[in-house]
Design a protein around this motif. Structure first.
Motif, short mmCIF file in Angstrom:
data_model
loop_
_atom_site.label_atom_id
_atom_site.label_comp_id
_atom_site.label_asym_id
_atom_site.label_seq_id
_atom_site.Cartn_x
_atom_site.Cartn_y
_atom_site.Cartn_z
N ALA A 1 0.80 -1.21 0.00
CA ALA A 1 0.00 0.00 0.00
C ALA A 1 0.84 1.27 0.00
CB ALA A 1 -0.93 0.00 1.22
N VAL A 2 1.97 1.25 0.69
CA VAL A 2 2.74 2.49 0.84
C VAL A 2 3.87 2.63 -0.17
CG1 VAL A 2 2.21 2.53 3.30
CG2 VAL A 2 4.38 1.55 2.55
N ALA A 3 4.29 1.52 -0.79
CA ALA A 3 5.48 1.55 -1.65
C ALA A 3 5.29 2.44 -2.88
CB ALA A 3 5.86 0.14 -2.07
N GLY A 4 4.12 2.35 -3.52
CA GLY A 4 3.90 3.15 -4.72
C GLY A 4 4.00 4.64 -4.45
N GLY A 5 3.39 5.08 -3.35
CA GLY A 5 3.45 6.49 -2.99
C GLY A 5 4.86 6.94 -2.65
N VAL A 6 5.61 6.07 -1.98
CA VAL A 6 7.00 6.40 -1.65
C VAL A 6 7.82 6.56 -2.93
CG1 VAL A 6 9.13 5.54 -0.60
CG2 VAL A 6 6.96 5.34 0.64
N ILE A 7 7.66 5.63 -3.87
CA ILE A 7 8.39 5.70 -5.14
C ILE A 7 8.03 6.98 -5.88
CG2 ILE A 7 8.66 4.63 -7.40
CD1 ILE A 7 8.24 1.91 -5.99
N ARG A 8 6.75 7.31 -5.92
CA ARG A 8 6.29 8.55 -6.58
C ARG A 8 6.98 9.78 -5.99
NH1 ARG A 8 0.92 9.27 -4.57
NH2 ARG A 8 2.06 10.15 -2.81
N ASP A 9 6.97 9.88 -4.67
CA ASP A 9 7.52 11.06 -4.02
C ASP A 9 9.04 11.14 -4.18
OD1 ASP A 9 4.96 11.70 -3.24
OD2 ASP A 9 5.15 10.82 -1.24
N GLU B 1 10.27 14.71 -3.36
CA GLU B 1 9.46 15.18 -2.25
C GLU B 1 9.62 14.24 -1.06
OE1 GLU B 1 5.37 15.67 -3.23
OE2 GLU B 1 5.73 17.34 -4.63
N VAL B 2 9.38 14.77 0.15
CA VAL B 2 9.39 13.90 1.33
C VAL B 2 8.18 12.98 1.23
CG1 VAL B 2 9.24 13.82 3.84
CG2 VAL B 2 10.51 15.67 2.74
N PRO B 3 8.38 11.65 1.29
CA PRO B 3 7.24 10.73 1.14
C PRO B 3 6.16 10.97 2.18
CG PRO B 3 9.33 9.55 0.96
CD PRO B 3 9.66 10.94 1.41
N LEU B 4 4.89 10.82 1.74
CA LEU B 4 3.77 10.96 2.66
C LEU B 4 3.91 10.03 3.86
CD1 LEU B 4 0.71 11.16 0.23
CD2 LEU B 4 1.59 12.99 1.68
N LEU B 5 4.56 8.90 3.63
CA LEU B 5 4.76 7.92 4.70
C LEU B 5 5.49 8.53 5.89
CD1 LEU B 5 4.68 4.93 5.67
CD2 LEU B 5 6.86 4.61 4.49
N LEU B 6 6.35 9.52 5.63
CA LEU B 6 7.17 10.10 6.69
C LEU B 6 6.59 11.40 7.24
CD1 LEU B 6 10.71 9.50 5.13
CD2 LEU B 6 9.42 8.05 6.70
N HIS B 7 5.44 11.81 6.75
CA HIS B 7 4.79 12.99 7.29
C HIS B 7 4.11 12.63 8.60
CE1 HIS B 7 4.38 15.36 3.24
NE2 HIS B 7 5.61 14.99 3.52
N ARG B 8 3.66 13.65 9.31
CA ARG B 8 3.01 13.42 10.59
C ARG B 8 1.62 12.80 10.44
NH1 ARG B 8 2.55 18.52 14.17
NH2 ARG B 8 1.80 16.95 15.64
N ASP B 9 0.94 13.07 9.32
CA ASP B 9 -0.44 12.60 9.19
C ASP B 9 -0.48 11.08 9.05
OD1 ASP B 9 0.77 12.68 6.76
OD2 ASP B 9 -0.88 13.59 5.67
N LEU B 10 -1.64 10.52 9.37
CA LEU B 10 -1.79 9.06 9.38
C LEU B 10 -1.76 8.53 7.95
CD1 LEU B 10 -4.62 8.59 12.02
CD2 LEU B 10 -2.16 8.47 12.37
#
Length: 204
Positions: free
Chosen positions: A126-134, A139-148
């Motif tokens: 679930a998270v890998a695609g977004g990390v690769i995109r960022d 960009e800092v991956p959404l995975l590492l942001h404060r939001d859930l």
């Protein structure tokens, strides 16, 4: 089959989120499609590598790449109709995350994985695609942001594992897991829920 349908939808929405970022970064058509397709199939590739599926399904058959390409192309042509870029990316990303969390866990369990591996591989899918995109657009991956982000994915994948342990039909776990993961992510975005930072941090 519902698993295949949800997988294609997940690829399409993740590819659209990647393509939307590419458009916002003023990439050309090729760049937008590369970011979009990579975002769409990246999670599935990581999942297959973890499960020992070689070559990864997304690189061995044409439908996944084709779905990613046409989703990216559609965004390139109609991005003006998709509203604010940031909001559009977050909403599409939430749906892609939920879909990939449930389908990733289901595929892991179907490949003989344990309950733990099903939950973790589903979350990683679930998270890998977004990390690769960022990473591709610096960009800092959404995975590492404060939001859930990872927690909703883990909830969706764990729901699939729990449904499997109860011997419920596969489709039940897929649908409920997707709805819970996506719903929690969208609710967290709406309510601005986030995880705490360490206390007493120095001011930058």
């Amino acid at each position: 089959m519902l698993l295949d349908l949800l997988g294609y939808i997940g690829i399409a929405v993740f590819a659209a989120s990647g393509a939307l970022v590419g458009v916002h970064r003023r990439l050309d058509l090729f760049g937008v499609c590369v970011v979009g397709i990579t975002t769409g199939i990246g999670g599935g590739i990581i999942r297959d590598l973890l499960l020992g599926i070689h070559p990864p399904t997304s690189l061995d058959t044409w439908p996944n790449v084709t779905v990613g390409f046409f989703a990216s192309l559609a965004v390139f042509v109609a991005h003006r109709q998709m509203g604010k870029v940031r909001r559009g990316v977050l909403v599409l990303d939430a749906f892609g995350m939920g879909l990939f969390a449930s389908t990733g866990a289901t595929i892991a369990l179907g490949a003989g994985g344990s309950a733990l591996s099903g939950a973790l591989i589903g979350t990683t899918t679930a998270v890998a695609g977004g990390v690769i995109r960022d990473v591709l657009v610096n960009e800092v991956p959404l995975l590492l942001h404060r939001d859930l982000y990872a927690l909703p994915a883990l909830l969706g994948a764990s729901t699939v594992v729990f449904a499997d342990a109860l011997a419920l039909p596969e489709n039940v776990g897929l649908v409920v897991g997707t709805v819970l993961a996506t719903g929690l992510r969208l609710l967290a975005l709406w309510r601005k829920w986030n995880l705490p930072l360490a206390r007493n941090l120095p001011v930058l």
